[in-house]
Scaffold this motif. Structure first.
Motif, mmCIF file in Angstrom:
data_model
loop_
_atom_site.group_PDB
_atom_site.id
_atom_site.type_symbol
_atom_site.label_atom_id
_atom_site.label_comp_id
_atom_site.label_asym_id
_atom_site.label_seq_id
_atom_site.Cartn_x
_atom_site.Cartn_y
_atom_site.Cartn_z
ATOM 1 N N ALA A 1 0.838 -1.207 0.000
ATOM 2 C CA ALA A 1 0.000 0.000 0.000
ATOM 3 C C ALA A 1 0.869 1.251 0.000
ATOM 4 O O ALA A 1 0.599 2.222 -0.729
ATOM 5 C CB ALA A 1 -0.933 -0.005 1.203
ATOM 6 N N ARG B 1 2.562 1.584 -3.510
ATOM 7 C CA ARG B 1 1.654 2.105 -4.534
ATOM 8 C C ARG B 1 1.437 3.611 -4.368
ATOM 9 O O ARG B 1 1.447 4.366 -5.345
ATOM 10 C CB ARG B 1 0.300 1.380 -4.465
ATOM 11 N N LEU B 2 1.252 4.036 -3.126
ATOM 12 C CA LEU B 2 0.975 5.448 -2.893
ATOM 13 C C LEU B 2 2.196 6.306 -3.203
ATOM 14 O O LEU B 2 2.081 7.359 -3.854
ATOM 15 C CB LEU B 2 0.527 5.648 -1.442
ATOM 16 N N SER C 1 -7.194 0.492 7.669
ATOM 17 C CA SER C 1 -6.866 -0.163 6.404
ATOM 18 C C SER C 1 -5.396 0.090 6.082
ATOM 19 O O SER C 1 -4.816 1.089 6.527
ATOM 20 C CB SER C 1 -7.738 0.384 5.273
ATOM 21 N N GLU D 1 -4.254 1.201 3.424
ATOM 22 C CA GLU D 1 -4.182 2.464 2.696
ATOM 23 C C GLU D 1 -4.185 3.666 3.640
ATOM 24 O O GLU D 1 -3.516 4.681 3.370
ATOM 25 C CB GLU D 1 -5.352 2.563 1.718
ATOM 26 N N GLU D 2 -4.918 3.569 4.752
ATOM 27 C CA GLU D 2 -4.919 4.662 5.724
ATOM 28 C C GLU D 2 -3.552 4.815 6.380
ATOM 29 O O GLU D 2 -3.072 5.937 6.598
ATOM 30 C CB GLU D 2 -5.988 4.404 6.786
ATOM 31 N N ALA E 1 -0.722 3.829 5.033
ATOM 32 C CA ALA E 1 0.180 4.283 3.969
ATOM 33 C C ALA E 1 0.133 5.794 3.804
ATOM 34 O O ALA E 1 1.149 6.427 3.508
ATOM 35 C CB ALA E 1 -0.172 3.593 2.649
#
Length: 255
Positions: free
Chosen positions: A21, A24-25, A223, A225-226, A228
């Motif tokens: 994650a 990707r970010l 998550s 993503e959070e 990240a």
């Protein structure tokens, strides 16, 4: 805002949900990536799924982060490809087990400390000489760094130790403008956490995920993503005057 164009980021634990994650970010903001994990085949597969046609832009490397020669080689391969380092993210980790002190396996304690603490130390030791001024080091810690829970001897001890390592590095590298911080996630919805909760649930006789959610004021897991997004902040110039900080991303669990 989060401009990482042309910046080289090396991430250990790159095949895990949080490592991917973050990768990707950071890549979406222009970073050049080197991902390191123990299993190269698994890393290649994860990278292909995460980046698709852009997977060839990512350098995937196999290394045991507790092995100095392998870490040195991974850093050298990254520098050989990209020229220098700007961001180091020490994210490799294992949980260990939960047991009373008299029963806790010494070999498991040693292996958890080796991956988390020795791994972060070795990444800094061999990565820092190749870092440009104004770079950033991010250590993946945990809300466990603020707690003491029965039987979690290796994991909690390792996460507390990372805080000390982070603070020493922050003081040491500040004259070069290199910031060193740690991110402390609470429970995340991923395979790593699910295995922890399955083991806990078997011990306490109830659903481990529900047990954790009751401990989190926000009432849910985070998550990847959070988390990240917080790593992106620490990796970028947006945190230019932030160093030696343990950033809690735990839904209020440590409050």
């Amino acid at each position: 805002m989060f401009d990482l164009e042309g910046k080289t980021c090396l991430i250990t634990g790159g095949a895990g949900s949080l490592g991917l994650a973050a990768a990707r970010l950071l890549h979406s903001h222009g970073a050049r990536l080197a991902l390191v994990d123990l299993d190269l085949a698994a890393l290649d597969t994860a990278c292909a799924e995460a980046f698709g046609a852009a997977a060839g832009e990512v350098l995937c490397l196999a290394a045991d982060v507790s092995d100095e020669a392998q870490v040195r080689r991974a850093v050298a391969r990254t520098v050989e490809r990209y020229g220098a380092l700007d961001v180091l993210i020490s994210n490799a980790g294992i949980f260990g087990t939960v047991a009373p002190i008299q029963d806790y396996p010494t070999e498991i304690f040693d292996s958890v400390m080796a991956v988390h603490v020795r791994g972060a130390f070795l990444l800094a030791k061999h990565g820092v000489p190749h870092m440009r001024e104004g770079g950033s080091i991010v250590l993946t810690s945990s809300v466990a760094a603020t707690r003491g829970d029965p039987g979690v001897y290796a994991y909690i001890t390792a996460k507390h130790a990372l805080t000390g390592l982070m603070r020493v590095l922050a003081k040491d590298l500040a004259p070069r403008g290199i910031r060193v911080n740690a991110i402390a996630p609470g429970p995340i919805s991923n395979g790593f956490q699910q295995r922890v909760e399955d083991g806990l649930g078997a011990e306490i006789g109830r659903d481990g995920t529900e047990f954790f959610n009751e401990m989190i004021p926000m009432g849910r897991h985070g998550s990847p993503e959070e988390i990240a997004a917080s790593i992106l902040y620490l990796a970028s110039a947006q945190s230019g005057f932030t160093t030696g900080h343990l950033l809690m991303a735990d839904g209020g669990m440590s409050v």
